[in-house]
Design a protein around this motif. Structure first.
Motif, PDB file in Angstrom:
ATOM      1  N   GLN A 176      39.272 -17.286  79.504  1.00 49.33           N
ATOM      2  CA  GLN A 176      38.658 -18.588  79.297  1.00 49.33           C
ATOM      3  C   GLN A 176      37.290 -18.381  78.673  1.00 49.33           C
ATOM      4  OE1 GLN A 176      38.644 -20.602  83.037  1.00 49.33           O
ATOM      5  NE2 GLN A 176      40.779 -21.234  82.907  1.00 49.33           N
ATOM      6  N   GLY A 177      37.028 -19.140  77.626  1.00 49.69           N
ATOM      7  CA  GLY A 177      35.753 -19.008  76.947  1.00 49.69           C
ATOM      8  C   GLY A 177      35.678 -17.796  76.052  1.00 49.69           C
ATOM      9  N   MET A 178      36.822 -17.237  75.668  1.00 47.61           N
ATOM     10  CA  MET A 178      36.788 -16.052  74.819  1.00 47.61           C
ATOM     11  C   MET A 178      36.139 -16.343  73.473  1.00 47.61           C
ATOM     12  SD  MET A 178      39.781 -13.346  73.745  1.00 47.61           S
ATOM     13  CE  MET A 178      39.979 -12.782  75.425  1.00 47.61           C
ATOM     14  N   VAL A 179      36.378 -17.540  72.941  1.00 42.32           N
ATOM     15  CA  VAL A 179      35.751 -17.901  71.667  1.00 42.32           C
ATOM     16  C   VAL A 179      34.232 -17.913  71.818  1.00 42.32           C
ATOM     17  CG1 VAL A 179      35.466 -19.742  69.976  1.00 42.32           C
ATOM     18  CG2 VAL A 179      37.734 -19.192  70.809  1.00 42.32           C
ATOM     19  N   LYS A 180      33.760 -18.450  72.961  1.00 39.88           N
ATOM     20  CA  LYS A 180      32.310 -18.452  73.217  1.00 39.88           C
ATOM     21  C   LYS A 180      31.777 -17.030  73.311  1.00 39.88           C
ATOM     22  CE  LYS A 180      28.741 -19.986  76.442  1.00 39.88           C
ATOM     23  NZ  LYS A 180      28.116 -18.655  76.492  1.00 39.88           N
ATOM     24  N   ASN A 181      32.498 -16.177  74.041  1.00 38.08           N
ATOM     25  CA  ASN A 181      32.073 -14.777  74.153  1.00 38.08           C
ATOM     26  C   ASN A 181      32.059 -14.104  72.792  1.00 38.08           C
ATOM     27  OD1 ASN A 181      31.861 -15.026  76.935  1.00 38.08           O
ATOM     28  ND2 ASN A 181      33.946 -14.307  77.319  1.00 38.08           N
ATOM     29  N   PHE A 182      33.062 -14.423  71.978  1.00 34.51           N
ATOM     30  CA  PHE A 182      33.140 -13.872  70.628  1.00 34.51           C
ATOM     31  C   PHE A 182      31.941 -14.318  69.803  1.00 34.51           C
ATOM     32  CE2 PHE A 182      35.773 -14.048  66.445  1.00 34.51           C
ATOM     33  CZ  PHE A 182      35.204 -12.860  66.020  1.00 34.51           C
ATOM     34  N   ASN A 183      31.624 -15.611  69.885  1.00 36.45           N
ATOM     35  CA  ASN A 183      30.474 -16.130  69.138  1.00 36.45           C
ATOM     36  C   ASN A 183      29.175 -15.490  69.608  1.00 36.45           C
ATOM     37  OD1 ASN A 183      31.627 -17.927  67.265  1.00 36.45           O
ATOM     38  ND2 ASN A 183      31.905 -19.479  68.838  1.00 36.45           N
ATOM     39  N   ASP A 184      29.058 -15.289  70.924  1.00 32.55           N
ATOM     40  CA  ASP A 184      27.855 -14.648  71.458  1.00 32.55           C
ATOM     41  C   ASP A 184      27.707 -13.230  70.919  1.00 32.55           C
ATOM     42  OD1 ASP A 184      27.278 -16.914  72.905  1.00 32.55           O
ATOM     43  OD2 ASP A 184      28.076 -16.144  74.803  1.00 32.55           O
ATOM     44  N   LEU A 185      28.825 -12.506  70.888  1.00 33.77           N
ATOM     45  CA  LEU A 185      28.785 -11.137  70.362  1.00 33.77           C
ATOM     46  C   LEU A 185      28.475 -11.126  68.868  1.00 33.77           C
ATOM     47  CD1 LEU A 185      31.855  -9.553  72.211  1.00 33.77           C
ATOM     48  CD2 LEU A 185      29.450  -8.960  72.531  1.00 33.77           C
ATOM     49  N   TYR A 205      36.164  -4.061  66.616  1.00 33.92           N
ATOM     50  CA  TYR A 205      34.855  -3.823  67.257  1.00 33.92           C
ATOM     51  C   TYR A 205      34.640  -4.806  68.403  1.00 33.92           C
ATOM     52  CZ  TYR A 205      29.802  -4.197  67.942  1.00 33.92           C
ATOM     53  OH  TYR A 205      28.546  -4.266  68.503  1.00 33.92           O
ATOM     54  N   PHE A 206      34.915  -6.095  68.153  1.00 37.07           N
ATOM     55  CA  PHE A 206      34.690  -7.107  69.181  1.00 37.07           C
ATOM     56  C   PHE A 206      35.731  -7.014  70.293  1.00 37.07           C
ATOM     57  CE2 PHE A 206      32.711  -8.936  65.357  1.00 37.07           C
ATOM     58  CZ  PHE A 206      31.424  -9.100  65.841  1.00 37.07           C
ATOM     59  N   ALA A 207      36.967  -6.655  69.932  1.00 34.15           N
ATOM     60  CA  ALA A 207      38.000  -6.466  70.950  1.00 34.15           C
ATOM     61  C   ALA A 207      37.590  -5.354  71.919  1.00 34.15           C
ATOM     62  CB  ALA A 207      39.333  -6.145  70.290  1.00 34.15           C
ATOM     63  N   GLU A 208      37.045  -4.287  71.371  1.00 31.71           N
ATOM     64  CA  GLU A 208      36.606  -3.167  72.215  1.00 31.71           C
ATOM     65  C   GLU A 208      35.474  -3.603  73.136  1.00 31.71           C
ATOM     66  OE1 GLU A 208      34.870   1.412  71.775  1.00 31.71           O
ATOM     67  OE2 GLU A 208      35.521   0.291  69.999  1.00 31.71           O
ATOM     68  N   GLN A 234      34.054 -14.071  58.815  1.00 33.69           N
ATOM     69  CA  GLN A 234      33.714 -14.476  57.451  1.00 33.69           C
ATOM     70  C   GLN A 234      32.850 -15.735  57.430  1.00 33.69           C
ATOM     71  OE1 GLN A 234      37.569 -14.790  55.613  1.00 33.69           O
ATOM     72  NE2 GLN A 234      37.733 -12.591  55.234  1.00 33.69           N
ATOM     73  N   LYS A 235      33.176 -16.710  58.290  1.00 26.90           N
ATOM     74  CA  LYS A 235      32.376 -17.943  58.347  1.00 26.90           C
ATOM     75  C   LYS A 235      30.967 -17.657  58.836  1.00 26.90           C
ATOM     76  CE  LYS A 235      36.145 -21.280  58.864  1.00 26.90           C
ATOM     77  NZ  LYS A 235      35.823 -21.987  57.608  1.00 26.90           N
ATOM     78  N   LYS A 236      30.841 -16.706  59.754  1.00 19.45           N
ATOM     79  CA  LYS A 236      29.515 -16.317  60.229  1.00 19.45           C
ATOM     80  C   LYS A 236      28.709 -15.696  59.088  1.00 19.45           C
ATOM     81  CE  LYS A 236      26.238 -15.325  63.186  1.00 19.45           C
ATOM     82  NZ  LYS A 236      25.372 -16.391  63.765  1.00 19.45           N
ATOM     83  N   ILE A 237      29.335 -14.859  58.290  1.00 17.73           N
ATOM     84  CA  ILE A 237      28.651 -14.242  57.153  1.00 17.73           C
ATOM     85  C   ILE A 237      28.193 -15.309  56.173  1.00 17.73           C
ATOM     86  CG2 ILE A 237      28.902 -12.678  55.187  1.00 17.73           C
ATOM     87  CD1 ILE A 237      31.002 -11.152  56.849  1.00 17.73           C
ATOM     88  N   VAL A 238      29.067 -16.282  55.898  1.00 11.09           N
ATOM     89  CA  VAL A 238      28.713 -17.359  54.963  1.00 11.09           C
ATOM     90  C   VAL A 238      27.525 -18.153  55.497  1.00 11.09           C
ATOM     91  CG1 VAL A 238      29.493 -19.543  53.961  1.00 11.09           C
ATOM     92  CG2 VAL A 238      31.012 -17.554  53.949  1.00 11.09           C
ATOM     93  N   ALA A 239      27.548 -18.499  56.782  1.00 12.45           N
ATOM     94  CA  ALA A 239      26.457 -19.279  57.376  1.00 12.45           C
ATOM     95  C   ALA A 239      25.134 -18.513  57.299  1.00 12.45           C
ATOM     96  CB  ALA A 239      26.792 -19.617  58.825  1.00 12.45           C
ATOM     97  N   GLU A 240      25.180 -17.210  57.611  1.00 14.11           N
ATOM     98  CA  GLU A 240      23.977 -16.390  57.537  1.00 14.11           C
ATOM     99  C   GLU A 240      23.495 -16.258  56.100  1.00 14.11           C
ATOM    100  OE1 GLU A 240      22.137 -14.868  59.997  1.00 14.11           O
ATOM    101  OE2 GLU A 240      23.334 -16.009  61.435  1.00 14.11           O
ATOM    102  N   ALA A 241      24.436 -16.127  55.180  1.00 12.67           N
ATOM    103  CA  ALA A 241      24.086 -15.988  53.766  1.00 12.67           C
ATOM    104  C   ALA A 241      23.381 -17.237  53.254  1.00 12.67           C
ATOM    105  CB  ALA A 241      25.340 -15.711  52.944  1.00 12.67           C
ATOM    106  N   ILE A 242      23.900 -18.398  53.607  1.00 16.06           N
ATOM    107  CA  ILE A 242      23.301 -19.656  53.156  1.00 16.06           C
ATOM    108  C   ILE A 242      21.872 -19.783  53.676  1.00 16.06           C
ATOM    109  CG2 ILE A 242      23.414 -22.164  53.460  1.00 16.06           C
ATOM    110  CD1 ILE A 242      26.453 -21.930  53.222  1.00 16.06           C
ATOM    111  N   ASN A 243      21.672 -19.439  54.948  1.00 16.43           N
ATOM    112  CA  ASN A 243      20.315 -19.498  55.503  1.00 16.43           C
ATOM    113  C   ASN A 243      19.365 -18.570  54.760  1.00 16.43           C
ATOM    114  OD1 ASN A 243      20.917 -21.389  57.494  1.00 16.43           O
ATOM    115  ND2 ASN A 243      21.506 -19.818  58.989  1.00 16.43           N
ATOM    116  N   LYS A 244      19.833 -17.391  54.443  1.00 14.39           N
ATOM    117  CA  LYS A 244      18.978 -16.410  53.776  1.00 14.39           C
ATOM    118  C   LYS A 244      18.722 -16.775  52.313  1.00 14.39           C
ATOM    119  CE  LYS A 244      20.264 -12.464  56.716  1.00 14.39           C
ATOM    120  NZ  LYS A 244      18.901 -12.119  57.169  1.00 14.39           N
TER     121      LYS A 244
END
Length: 289
Positions: A176-185, A205-208, A234-244
């Motif tokens: 439960q909350g694995m997506v949240k844990n994934f986002n946190d990582l 990497y995240f599975a480990e 990939q979406k995280k990379i895009v979001a970070e890229a746009i900010n930068k």
């Protein structure tokens, strides 16, 4: 130097491991009697399911699909003396109902090295399925052999499917909350120096980090969020890229390196594929993508 051995038939598999050939297309083998060759790597063109029985009488099932390469020192040696395995050639199930169903079993995907954890009862169930196949192999081959062998193998795989699905149920509270844990990582990784020093993280990497297999992790993310873990990265990379990119004090090349891309042109291609325009075009337009 390791040698690569191609095992395309059950007979070749038996000869390689010094097992008796009782049927040309299928066998149940005892790994305690296998010949371990630590300097060998095997390209196996067969289906193989290995049962390892643990000290607490629980078990593990490992699945190998045709075409996979196995390092003997990391496979045979680990299960030597702990259990049995079913090995069979696709010709055994040709023109049977099982042949049509085999593709739906996730654990036999070529890119999957799936391990299923078994309870003591499930381990006994697998052993019972193996015993039924073993019994049929001890009989003389006749016109009923193929039907009985394939039906017992299908029964066994149906149990495997149940055990695989059961993992999602019994571990639901843990997941439960694995997506949240994934986002946190993800956030932790992208705010650390690892992104520059190590590069873009993999799903494995995240599975480990969450102490689960990559395949199981991918399945959970897909079930919970409706998209795969790689898409999340990939979406995280895009979001970070746009900010930068909005920060004009940095060049596009500097941003690419900060995001873990070894070559700026790879970042530009990635950005255009996901956003629709290049990083430079995005910066020039000053758009609200």
């Amino acid at each position: 130097m390791k040698t690569l051995t191609h095992l395309n038939t059950v007979s070749a598999f038996n000869t390689f491991n010094q097992f008796e050939t009782r049927h040309p297309l299928v066998n149940i083998v005892d790994w305690s009697k296998a010949i371990v060759r630590r300097d060998s790597t095997v390209h196996l063109n067969l289906y193989c399911i290995a049962l390892s029985v643990l000290d607490n009488h629980e078990g593990q099932l490992a699945f190998i699909a045709p075409g996979q390469v196995i390092g003997i020192e990391h496979n045979t040696a680990e299960i030597k003396g702990k259990g049995h395995a079913l090995v069979f050639h696709h010709d055994l199930i040709k023109e049977t109902s099982l042949a049509e169903k085999l593709s739906v079993y996730y654990f036999f995907h070529k890119d999957c090295h799936q391990i299923i954890q078994l309870s003591e009862w499930e381990t006994k169930t697998v052993a019972d399925c193996f015993s039924k196949i073993e019994y049929e192999l001890s009989q003389s081959i006749d016109k009923h052999s193929k039907k009985l062998l394939t039906s017992n193998i299908e029964l066994f795989l149906n149990y495997c499917e149940r055990f695989y699905d059961r993992q999602f149920i019994t571990q639901e509270s843990l997941n439960q909350g694995m997506v949240k844990n994934f986002n946190d990582l993800l956030n932790q990784y992208f705010s650390s120096e690892d992104l520059i020093e190590v590069g873009i993280p993999s799903v494995a990497y995240f599975a480990e980090k969450l102490n689960i297999s990559a395949n199981y992790f991918g399945d959970r993310i897909k079930k919970e969020a409706g998209k795969c873990a790689q898409e999340y990265i990939q979406k995280k990379i895009v979001a970070e890229a746009i900010n930068k990119i909005h920060d004009r004090s940095k060049t596009i090349n500097e941003i690419a390196y900060e995001l873990g891309f070894k070559y700026p042109q790879h970042f530009s291609r990635f950005f255009k594929k996901n956003v629709g325009i290049s990083p430079n075009e995005f910066r020039t337009a000053g758009s609200d993508y």
